[in-house]
Enzyme design. Structure first.
Site, PDB file in Angstrom:
ATOM      1  N   ARG A  97      31.638 -24.055 -69.797  1.00  0.00           N
ATOM      2  CA  ARG A  97      32.385 -24.408 -68.592  1.00  0.00           C
ATOM      3  C   ARG A  97      33.262 -25.645 -68.765  1.00  0.00           C
ATOM      4  NH1 ARG A  97      27.022 -23.971 -64.934  1.00  0.00           N
ATOM      5  NH2 ARG A  97      26.103 -24.259 -67.003  1.00  0.00           N
ATOM      6  N   LYS A 121      29.735 -30.212 -75.634  1.00  0.00           N
ATOM      7  CA  LYS A 121      29.583 -30.748 -74.271  1.00  0.00           C
ATOM      8  C   LYS A 121      28.920 -32.123 -74.190  1.00  0.00           C
ATOM      9  CE  LYS A 121      26.704 -29.091 -70.855  1.00  0.00           C
ATOM     10  NZ  LYS A 121      26.370 -28.379 -69.607  1.00  0.00           N
ATOM     11  N   THR A 153      17.209 -22.617 -71.843  1.00  0.00           N
ATOM     12  CA  THR A 153      16.535 -23.921 -71.918  1.00  0.00           C
ATOM     13  C   THR A 153      15.064 -23.784 -72.330  1.00  0.00           C
ATOM     14  OG1 THR A 153      16.270 -23.734 -69.516  1.00  0.00           O
ATOM     15  CG2 THR A 153      18.045 -25.142 -70.296  1.00  0.00           C
ATOM     16  N   ASN A 208      28.604 -29.976 -65.951  1.00  0.00           N
ATOM     17  CA  ASN A 208      28.889 -28.674 -66.553  1.00  0.00           C
ATOM     18  C   ASN A 208      30.378 -28.431 -66.743  1.00  0.00           C
ATOM     19  OD1 ASN A 208      26.148 -27.964 -66.618  1.00  0.00           O
ATOM     20  ND2 ASN A 208      26.223 -27.279 -64.493  1.00  0.00           N
ATOM     21  N   LYS A 232      48.611 -58.862 -86.342  1.00  0.00           N
ATOM     22  CA  LYS A 232      47.850 -57.814 -87.027  1.00  0.00           C
ATOM     23  C   LYS A 232      47.175 -58.450 -88.230  1.00  0.00           C
ATOM     24  CE  LYS A 232      48.656 -55.642 -90.449  1.00  0.00           C
ATOM     25  NZ  LYS A 232      48.942 -54.940 -91.678  1.00  0.00           N
ATOM     26  N   SER A 250      62.527 -71.293 -85.012  1.00  0.00           N
ATOM     27  CA  SER A 250      62.805 -69.983 -84.407  1.00  0.00           C
ATOM     28  C   SER A 250      63.691 -69.111 -85.289  1.00  0.00           C
ATOM     29  CB  SER A 250      63.501 -70.176 -83.059  1.00  0.00           C
ATOM     30  OG  SER A 250      62.622 -70.817 -82.181  1.00  0.00           O
TER      31      SER A 250
END
Ligand code: UD1
Ligand code: CA
Length: 454
Positions: free
Chosen positions: A16, A23, A79, A228, A351, A405
Site C-alpha cells: 500500500r 515499508k 503475521t 500502511n 567546504k 577583497s
C-alpha cells in the site's frame, strides 16, 4: 527460568506504500520506522529481540545493528506465519513474549511496559494492546463477550457489519505467554479473506481453550498508529514531530512555531536555544545552549557549540564552535570546522575548511580545502582556487593574515602569518609572513581617451 522476549514484525512488503523502498525503512522524522520501534524496545530489558525480515532484508539488517537476532520469513504468508518463523529461536523458552509491528513507529517503551505489567498482573496467556479509534477502518476489531472479556480479534476484511461498527481496535502489539503462543500458532489457519495466517487468531484460539486473555486499552491512539500508506506516513510524521518538539520545549528550548520546525529524532538541542519558524535540524545534529537558529536554516548532522547564531543558512556535517555567527545565506559544506567567535557572512561557501578563532569571512567568498588560522580577515569576494580540473589543492592562511577583497588564491598556496594580500591579487606563490603581496597588473589611465574618440 522465565525470560522476556521481543519479536518485531518487519517482513511485510508494504504494497500500500507503492514504493521501491521497503515499508519499515520509510523514515519518520529522519529515522526508519522499524528503528523507532527497536529503540523503544531497547529501553526495556529483553533477553532476546528478534526482528522478522523478508523482502528487502539486507537493507533492514544494514539499518539495525544492535543486539538483534534476524529471522528470515521467506514468503509473507501473514503475521502469524511471521512469528512462527522465530520458532527455532523461542519456542523452547519459558517466559513472556511481546510482539510488535515494525510499522507502528510511535509506540513508546512506557506503553509496552504498561502492557506487560497488565499481562503479568492478570496472569494472562495473552494480552492485547487496544485503542479506541474514531475511524477504525483497516484495523482488526476487538470482540468482547458479555462480561467484557476479550473473545477474539476479527480483521476488517473478515468482519461482519456488526463487527465493523466496533471502534476498539487491535493495535498490533501483544504480550504472550511464550509457550502458549507457539502452541496456538500451530493451530492458526489461513481460511480468511486474505488467505493469510493471522497472528491475532491466536487470541481466539487461546480463549477457546479457556485461557485468560486480557487487554490493555491505551488512550494514546496516535502512539499505536499503523503506517500502511503515505497518508498515514504523513500523519505519523506530524505526530512524531509534535512529540519531539514538545520534548525539547520541556527541556528548555524555545520553538517559536512548532508546526514548521523539523527536528530529527536523533538530534539534541541545548537549553535557551531559540528555533525560529521554518528550521530543519536533521540527522544526529547537536546544538548547544543559547543558540539562535533563524528561519530558513537547515542543520544536517552538524555540531554547534554554545551561543551560535545562524541565519537562513545550510550547515552540513560540520562543526561550529561557541559564539560564532553564520549567515544570512551561508553554505557550510561537509568537513568544515569553524572555530570560536568566527564570523561567516552572507553568500559565503565553506567546504572542508577550518577557520580559526576570531576570524572573519564576511561576504561573497568561497573557502574550500583550506586551513585558515585565527584572527584572519578574508575580504569580500575572495576565492580559494582549489581545483585544477583534475585534483583538489590546499590553501593555508596563517594567523593574523589579511586577504584583500577580490583576491584569488591559486592552491596549493600558503599565506604567511600576519601577511597582507592586496585587494584584487591573483596569488600563485606563497606569501612570507609579515609580507605584503600585490599581484595584479598596474593601472593605466589614458588621458583624454574619450574626447579623442568623439
Ligand atoms: C495488523 C493486524 C490488525 C491490526 C493492525 C494494527 C494482522 C492479521 N492484523 O494488520 O489486526 O489492527 O496490524 O496496525 O496481524 N508482516 C510480516 N510478515 C507478513 C505480514 C506482515 O512481517 O507475512 C509485518 C509487516 O511488515 C508489518 C506488520 O507485520 O510491520 C503488520 O502487517 P500489516 O500487513 O501491516 O498488517 P495490518 O493489515 O496493518
Ligand atoms: Ca500495518
Amino acid at each position: 527460568m522465565s525470560g522476556r522476549f521481543a519479536v518485531i514484525l518487519a517482513a511485510g512488503q508494504g504494497t500500500r506504500m507503492k514504493s521501491k523502498l521497503y515499508k519499515v525503512l520509510h523514515p519518520v522524522c529522519g529515522k526508519p520506522m522499524v528503528e523507532h520501534v527497536v529503540d523503544q524496545v531497547f529501553k526495556l530489558e529483553f533477553d532476546k529481540t528478534a526482528v522478522i525480515v523478508g523482502h528487502g532484508a539486507e537493507e533492514v539488517k544494514k539499518t539495525l545493528t544492535e543486539k538483534i537476532e534476524f529471522v528470515m520469513q521467506p514468503e509473507q504468508l501473514g503475521t502469524g506465519h511471521a512469528v512462527k518463523c522465530a520458532e527455532h529461536l523461542l519456542a523452547s523458552q519459558k517466559g513472556t513474549t511481546v510482539v510488535l509491528c515494525g510499522d507502528t513507529p510511535l509506540i513508546t517503551a512506557a506503553t509496552i511496559k504498561k502492557l506487560m505489567d497488565t499481562h503479568e498482573a492478570n496472569g494472562a496467556k495473552a494480552t492485547v494492546l487496544t485503542a479506541h479509534a474514531p475511524d477504525p477502518t483497516g484495523y482488526g476489531r476487538v470482540i468482547r463477550g458479555n462480561q467484557g472479556q476479550v473473545e477474539k480479534i476479527v480483521e476488517h476484511k473478515d468482519a461482519s457489519v456488526d463487527e465493523l461498527a466496533i471502534a476498539e481496535v487491535n493495535t498490533g502489539t501483544y504480550c504472550f505467554d511464550n509457550e502458549a503462543l507457539f502452541e496456538a500458532l500451530a493451530e492458526v489457519k489461513n481460511e480468511n479473506a486474505q488467505g493469510e495466517y493471522y497472528l491475532p487468531d491466536v487470541i481466539g484460539i487461546l480463549r477457546q481453550k479457556g485461557e485468560t486473555i486480557s487487554a490493555y486499552q491505551t488512550d494514546s491512539l496516535s502512539e499505536t498508529m499503523g503506517v500502511n500508506d503515505r497518508v498515514a506516513l504523513s500523519q505519523a510524521e506530524a505526530a512524531m514531530r509534535n512529540r519531539i518538539n514538545e520534548e525539547w520545549m520541556r527541556q528548555g528550548v524555545t520553538i517559536i512555531d512548532p508546526q514548521t520546525t523539523y527536528i530529527s529524532a536523533d538530534a539534541s538541542i541545548g537549553q535557551d536555544t531559540v528555533l525560529y519558524p521554518n528550521t530543519s535540524i536533521k540527522g544526529p545534529s547537536v546544538i548547544g545552549e543559547d543558540c539562535v537558529i533563524e528561519s530558513g536554516t537547515e542543520i544536517a548532522s552538524a555540531t554547534l557549540g554554545r551561543g551560535v547564531h545562524v541565519c537562513s543558512s545550510v550547515i552540513s556535517n560540520s562543526v561550529v564552535a561557541d559564539g560564532s555567527s553564520i549567515g544570512p545565506f551561508a553554505h557550510i559544506r561537509p568537513g568544515s570546522d569553524v572555530g570560536e567567535n568566527v564570523r561567516v557572512g552572507n553568500f559565503v561557501e565553506l567546504k572542508k575548511a577550518s577557520i580559526g578563532t576570531g576570524s572573519k569571512v564576511s561576504h561573497l567568498t568561497y573557502v574550500g580545502d583550506a586551513e585558515v588560522g585565527s584572527d584572519v580577515n578574508v575580504g569580500c569576494g575572495v576565492v580559494t582556487v582549489n581545483y585544477d580540473g583534475k585534483n583538489k589543492h590546499k590553501t593555508i592562511i596563517k594567523d593574523g593574515a589579511f586577504v584583500g577583497s577580490g583576491s584569488n588564491l591559486i592552491a596549493p598556496v600558503e599565506i604567511g602569518e600576519r601577511a597582507f594580500v592586496a585587494a584584487g591579487s591573483t596569488i600563485t606563490d606563497d606569501v612570507p609572513s609579515q609580507a605584503l603581496s600585490i599581484a595584479r597588473s598596474r593601472q593605466v589611465n589614458k588621458d583624454n581617451y574619450v574626447k579623442k574618440d568623439v
